[in-house]
Design a protein around this motif. Sequence first.
Motif, mmCIF file in Angstrom:
data_model
loop_
_atom_site.group_PDB
_atom_site.id
_atom_site.type_symbol
_atom_site.label_atom_id
_atom_site.label_comp_id
_atom_site.label_asym_id
_atom_site.label_seq_id
_atom_site.Cartn_x
_atom_site.Cartn_y
_atom_site.Cartn_z
ATOM 1 N N GLU A 84 42.107 49.117 32.654
ATOM 2 C CA GLU A 84 40.689 49.954 32.623
ATOM 3 C C GLU A 84 40.290 49.820 34.271
ATOM 4 O O GLU A 84 39.924 50.702 34.937
ATOM 5 C CB GLU A 84 39.652 49.234 32.047
ATOM 6 C CG GLU A 84 38.193 50.025 32.110
ATOM 7 C CD GLU A 84 37.058 49.169 31.286
ATOM 8 O OE1 GLU A 84 35.921 49.208 31.643
ATOM 9 O OE2 GLU A 84 37.360 48.474 30.182
ATOM 10 N N GLU A 85 40.513 48.508 35.016
ATOM 11 C CA GLU A 85 40.270 48.445 36.479
ATOM 12 C C GLU A 85 41.471 48.769 37.117
ATOM 13 O O GLU A 85 41.382 48.707 38.420
ATOM 14 C CB GLU A 85 39.758 47.271 36.605
ATOM 15 C CG GLU A 85 38.609 46.639 35.944
ATOM 16 C CD GLU A 85 38.023 45.293 36.215
ATOM 17 O OE1 GLU A 85 38.433 44.790 37.356
ATOM 18 O OE2 GLU A 85 37.576 44.857 35.317
ATOM 19 N N GLU A 86 42.462 49.702 36.740
ATOM 20 C CA GLU A 86 43.857 50.067 37.417
ATOM 21 C C GLU A 86 44.383 49.129 38.046
ATOM 22 O O GLU A 86 44.720 49.234 39.404
ATOM 23 C CB GLU A 86 43.123 51.070 38.262
ATOM 24 C CG GLU A 86 42.261 52.243 37.513
ATOM 25 C CD GLU A 86 42.154 53.703 38.515
ATOM 26 O OE1 GLU A 86 42.227 53.555 39.768
ATOM 27 O OE2 GLU A 86 41.671 54.585 38.007
ATOM 28 N N ILE A 87 44.590 47.880 37.684
ATOM 29 C CA ILE A 87 45.131 47.024 38.232
ATOM 30 C C ILE A 87 46.600 47.044 37.566
ATOM 31 O O ILE A 87 47.581 46.696 38.729
ATOM 32 C CB ILE A 87 44.619 45.337 38.091
ATOM 33 C CG1 ILE A 87 43.113 45.307 38.737
ATOM 34 C CG2 ILE A 87 45.550 44.239 38.227
ATOM 35 C CD1 ILE A 87 42.518 44.129 38.272
ATOM 36 N N ILE A 88 46.885 47.062 36.491
ATOM 37 C CA ILE A 88 48.157 47.169 35.768
ATOM 38 C C ILE A 88 48.289 48.682 35.184
ATOM 39 O O ILE A 88 47.206 49.306 35.127
ATOM 40 C CB ILE A 88 48.722 46.316 34.996
ATOM 41 C CG1 ILE A 88 47.584 46.469 33.666
ATOM 42 C CG2 ILE A 88 48.506 45.015 35.544
ATOM 43 C CD1 ILE A 88 48.102 45.419 32.716
#
Length: 370
Positions: A84-88
């Motif tokens: 959701e936080e565009e980390i993976i």
Amino acid sequence: MSGLFVENQGPNWKKILYHAKSAFAVLLSVAVLVGMGWFGYKTVRDAYLDYKSEDDYLSVQGEPVVFTVPQGASVNQIGALLVEEEIIKSEKAWKSAVAKLGAEPTFQAGRYNLNQQMPAAAAAAILSDPNEVIRVMVTIPEGLRMTDQWPLITKAIPEIKQADLEALGKDPKALGLPAWAGNKAEGFLYPETYQVDDTPTAQELLTAQVAQFTKVTTELNFEDRATSLGLTPMQALTIASIAEKEAIGTDMAMVTQVFYNRIAKNMPLQSDATVVYANNIKGRLTTTDEERAVDSPYNTYKYPGIPPGPIGNPGQEALTAALNPTQHDYLYFVVVDPSTGETEFNTTFEGHERSRAKFLAWCQANQGKC
């Protein structure tokens, strides 16, 4: 011309051109083959990278971010938050990375430094390492009453609210206090520098303080040593808390013996530190006649014996001094120079008054410090 001589007819351009064409053809063939090989390699490589990057990033591509693992979050919930936080890139990559960590990896709640668009394996490695939790330091000095600890804690860790600290101070049963504490936190919130993750609760921090108190007093064999002096553990802790406020260094053990000598002679302790506590005085060493007359069990001018509980939270030096008083016959002491802690001890009231005069002279020369 004579038949003995052959005319020089120059280079055989036809032959040279033939060989040049042959060499060019060979070079062209090699170039074609190399080009086809590179094209094939690149095509295969790109296809492989596309396949590998379909669910995961192959390298760190984004900016640094701080990611929070919520308290009680499951592995799948952490993966969903990372996506959701565009980390993976995907939860599939996350589950694969977690599986490669081994059996039952632990993800401690707290905040971590990550990057946006990073490989899932790199994120999993960081989040499974408790040393990677972002931590803060909070230092609690010796001798502070617990209500004076609260502002230091909330300044160092804004996430902890003073209202929560106050509530635990009034009802500390969840902090793991010793049975002999009587469900009172004052005196048991051990002064120390604590390294905590940057999102602890008030209960977590105060519990750590109580745990450190228990560790230190266990090492000192505090309860048994107090009993050998004819004291309850609470009485010994209370004496330590008073000595912490009245003396420094080796004088603490001298001061505790003064208190024990006075108790043996049925003399009141007459500690101004207890009067300061009873009147909730801030920033002042001296007390007035009116303050020394306050009706409080902590007023050792009005009530003989040891107060019902600590007046602050003593450190190891004061705890040790309460258990190991320096043997002497003194009945009085005065800190004649508060700037250095210089203390004079006396067996008579007259000697005490002479020492007290030195203290008052220091106060006169240092306005506003007494």
